[in-house]
Design an enzyme around this catalytic site. Structure first.
Site, PDB file in Angstrom:
ATOM      1  CB  SER A 166      -0.950  -0.038   1.199  1.00 20.12           C
ATOM      2  OG  SER A 166      -1.972   0.927   1.048  1.00 20.12           O
ATOM      3  CE  LYS A 218     -15.785  20.519   6.719  1.00 14.47           C
ATOM      4  NZ  LYS A 218     -14.401  20.784   6.291  1.00 14.47           N
TER       5      LYS A 218
END
Length: 332
Positions: A166, A218
């Site tokens: 990763s 948001k």
């Protein structure tokens, strides 16, 4: 009856002593932490090549008898004198053992600063990298720090002995060459996000949760509120966007890779990953360094942060309290 009351009084007194001492220790630590200066570190440089050569030569001498040892010592001394005047290649070594939050990038930054300040174009940097990944912004910054070495026209080699997955592989991909131990874990080119949701539990207990935002997206998913399909879709889009950037990053530095084939989140051992172009060579970092001990001057560059007073004191608090508890217990 009186014996019972005396036992109770004795127990209360012991407990009070332990609590009082604990409060004194905690108060002293808190006061020391408030007064102390921010943690400082120092840059250390160790010459690895000399240690490697000395170790090999010492073993060679130990295997000889006294007469042979004397002759070989003489030959080695002569060899050292001849090599002293010969120019040698320089190799800088960095260790990066990354955690989930990638806090080690701060030390990496300082090590890179030092190397790019003194290294000459064409010289090599070996990064012994171990990480299973973590936060995107942290490992993105780590990859950018290694990119600075390339921008300084230095040859970057990443060596993986255990794992580069990763975010760890995001950093490794920047290198001109990736080498790994045969069973090192390589890959996991994907993006993961997960969180619990307590909305049903709160609703069951008649607890309201209010969240106010400005901006449609948001907050897409929440831990305490009721998540919507629209929020989930938006959150998935954000992850897909990061994944596209991750794949573009890998393709930029390793164009030989079939990115759609390997960017599935899967991981492989290095001996499998080499067939996908994720790794260039199978070797351990110590084996590679040992093979280059005679041709290179090797310098291990590391930034070490000193532990502050609060950390040094806090480490011993539990042990001290346990000793006090045992001491009071024995007196009873």
């Amino acid at each position: 009856m009186w014996d019972f009351l005396l036992d109770v009084a004795s127990f209360v007194a012991k407990a009070a002593v332990i609590a009082f001492v604990a409060l004194l220790i905690i108060g002293a630590i808190a006061q020391a932490v408030q007064k102390q200066k921010p943690r400082k570190g120092q840059l250390l440089v160790d010459k690895l090549s000399e240690d490697l050569r000395d170790g090999v030569q010492q073993l060679q001498l130990d295997l000889l008898d006294k007469k042979q040892r004397k002759k070989v010592k003489k030959d080695l001394k002569k060899q050292h004198k001849q090599q002293a005047g010969e120019p040698r290649k320089r190799l800088f070594v960095i260790d990066f053992n990354g955690s989930m939050d990638a806090r080690e990038v701060d030390s990496l930054k300082r090590e890179v600063n030092a190397i790019v300040s003194v290294a000459q174009p064409g010289e090599q940097v070996l990064v012994r990298l171990e990480s299973g990944g973590g936060v995107v912004h942290g490992y993105g910054l780590g990859a950018a720090q290694l990119q600075r070495l390339r921008e300084a026209e230095l040859e970057v080699i990443v060596s993986v002995d255990k794992v580069a997955a990763s975010g760890g592989y995001m950093m490794a991909a920047v290198a001109h060459k990736i080498q790994a131990a045969p069973f090192a874990i390589i890959g996991s080119i994907g993006v993961l996000a997960q969180m619990p949701n307590f909305h049903r539990w709160l609703k069951k207990h008649d607890v309201d949760f209010e969240q106010v935002t400005a901006g449609e997206y948001k907050r897409t998913l929440t831990i305490f509120g009721e998540n919507t399909d629209a929020g989930r879709d938006k959150f998935k889009d954000e992850l897909e966007n990061i994944h596209r950037q991750f794949k573009a990053h890998i393709s930029q530095y390793r164009p030989q890779i079939d990115i759609e084939k390997v960017a599935t989140g899967e991981y492989w051992t290095a001996q499998e990953a080499i067939n996908y172009g994720l790794v260039d060579e199978l070797t351990t970092s110590d084996g590679w360094l040992l093979a280059h001990r005679d041709s290179h001057d090797m310098f291990l560059v590391r930034y070490v942060t000193k532990k502050n007073l609060g950390e040094r004191m806090g480490r011993n608090v539990n042990a001290l309290l346990l000793q006090l508890k045992n001491l009071v217990g024995r007196q009873g």
